[in-house]
Design an enzyme around this catalytic site. Structure first.
Site: not given
Ligand code: DOR
Length: 454
Positions: A69-71, A101, A186, A312, A316
């Site tokens: 996830h590079f946001r 996402n 997922h 994964d 954060h």
């Molecule tokens: O812990 C998680 N963080 N599980 C996920 O499915 C999404 C991910 C996130 O995008 O932070």
């Protein structure tokens, strides 16, 4: 936004190293032309204008991390495509598959094009993007399949970070019926997640695995495999966390349609210790469970029931994690520590270098049919992680390239580190520093997916 500048790949000989091949490690030199491996020999037959001395190093195929996830767009205070791809390059990861996402989520052709545009000229390694399935776009997902830079379809069966969700079988059936590529899932059961959220009181990170229990995962995998059998659509189950899922993947009649991946953190951390030590930093979806599950995951991986490893990488900030449980977001970073953690397992005699090549390069390339990737063989892209197996280092914040700036592995002393990362013949990272301009490009995945499951 800069356009990708296609630099000519150097004609390069890598001499003096040991090469990790499928099933064996050999002392070989590597000849590279036009971004591809053209010979593996000792000595090389052709001559090459550029030389790289790999004495004392092992050449592993560059890792393919199929879940990061590079946001970007929308959450760039945690990470962006440039910083995430730096962390990848620093860790010997030469291709990443990025998750949808974001804000807005990658659910439309416009959002997908926007991601490709943003990535162009800013990524240090190669990449592709998942498109998120929703009940609204379910019938039209096949349109992405021939596009360069398209990794596949991502389904959230259970709510996690962001708004993406396909909670019911009717919508999931439509997703599976639209298109041919393998669908990454997922797998947590949304109705059970909601029921547990209403009935289980939580106060500390240790409670996370009660709120998202093993039965959530088992039910979702059961539903998914039943629908895969009905639609004959290949599926890929992301971050398997429990013994029950491994058992289902071993025995379900549709097992040959299913591949699955596991994260390093589910392989190497266990409750309650990880929550005692790391608190909210260890909270992720699906959760880290107890030792019995960790043992079952290793067994599943060794048996080939679990196909590959993906991190994964879910950055954060520490401020967000400091909100404590249950207020903190779920997820932890990991793209940079994938290979060091596995190399440390090699140093401990628990896995082999060939296992690493299989789980982080060959199998991911097969699962997603990534053109030209997956191993050190003539004809394939020269994506290489040159690793020093004797280098012992402690994971510290100053080593980390992810914008989030922390790792669950800080303080761990690991033996075995990537030193030089090469993408299509270009050195992109060397001894803790980037080399040159970003040269990452979108990869292509073949649209017909072979049946790979067992
Ligand atoms: O812990 C998680 N963080 N599980 C996920 O499915 C999404 C991910 C996130 O995008 O932070």
């Amino acid at each position: 936004m800069l356009a990708t500048q296609r630099l000519p790949a150097p004609s390069l000989a890598i001499r003096g190293g040991h090469v990790v091949l499928p099933g064996e490690v050999r002392r070989l030199d590597i000849g590279i032309e036009g971004g591809r491996i053209v010979e593996l020999d000792l000595p090389l037959r052709a001559s090459y204008p550029h030389e790289l001395d790999a004495t004392g190093l092992h050449a592993l195929p560059g890792a393919i991390d199929t879940q990061v996830h590079f946001r970007e767009p929308g959450l760039e205070w945690k990470e962006d495509l440039a910083t995430g791809s730096e962390a990848a390059a620093a860790g010997g990861v030469t291709t990443f598959f990025e998750m949808p996402n974001t804000r807005p989520p990658t659910t439309t052709p416009e959002a997908f094009d926007d991601k490709l545009l943003r990535a162009s000229g800013r990524c240090r390694v190669d990449y592709a993007f998942f498109v998120g399935a929703t009940p609204d776009n379910a019938d039209t997902l096949g349109q992405f399949e021939k596009r360069r830079g398209f990794a596949g379809i991502k389904v959230f069966m259970g709510s996690s970070t962001g708004s993406l969700l396909v909670p019911d079988d009717a919508s999931l059936r439509r997703v599976l019926a639209a298109g041919r590529c393998r669908v990454a899932v997922h797998a947590e059961d949304e109705p059970r997640l909601q029921a547990l959220a209403a009935s289980v009181a939580v106060s500390r990170p240790h409670d996370h695995a009660l709120r998202r229990d093993e039965e959530c995962a088992r039910r979702a995998v059961q539903r998914l495999l039943d629908l895969a059998a009905e639609t004959l659509r290949p599926v890929h189950i992301l971050h398997v966390t429990s013994a029950a899922e491994v058992d289902l993947l071993r025995t379900h009649p549709a097992r040959r349609l299913a591949t699955a991946e596991v994260t390093p953190q589910h392989l190497l951390l266990a409750a309650p210790d990880c929550y005692d030590r790391l608190g909210a930093r260890a909270v992720m979806n699906p959760p880290i469970r107890d030792e019995s599950h960790r043992v079952a995951l290793w067994q599943g991986l060794r048996d080939g029931v679990l196909t590959c490893i993906g991190t994964d990488h879910a950055p954060h900030t520490l401020e967000e994690k400091a909100l404590g449980y249950p207020g903190c977001p779920s997820g932890m970073p990991g793209v940079q520590t994938l290979l060091p953690l596995l190399l440390n397992e090699v140093a401990g005699g628990r896995v082999s270098l060939e296992d690493i090549a299989l789980w982080t390069a060959q199998r991911p390339a097969q699962v997603f049919q990534i053109v030209g990737k997956g191993g050190l063989l003539p004809g394939l892209d020269a994506d290489i992680a040159l690793c020093d197996l004797s280098l012992q280092r402690t994971v510290t914040a100053d080593l980390l390239r992810s914008r989030c700036g922390w790792s669950p592995w800080e303080g761990e002393s690991l033996q075995g580190w990537p030193r030089i990362t090469i993408v299509r013949g270009h050195v992109v990272w060397r001894d803790d520093a980037p080399v040159g301009d970003p040269i990452g490009e979108p990869v292509r995945c073949a649209d017909a997916v072979p049946i790979l499951g067992r």
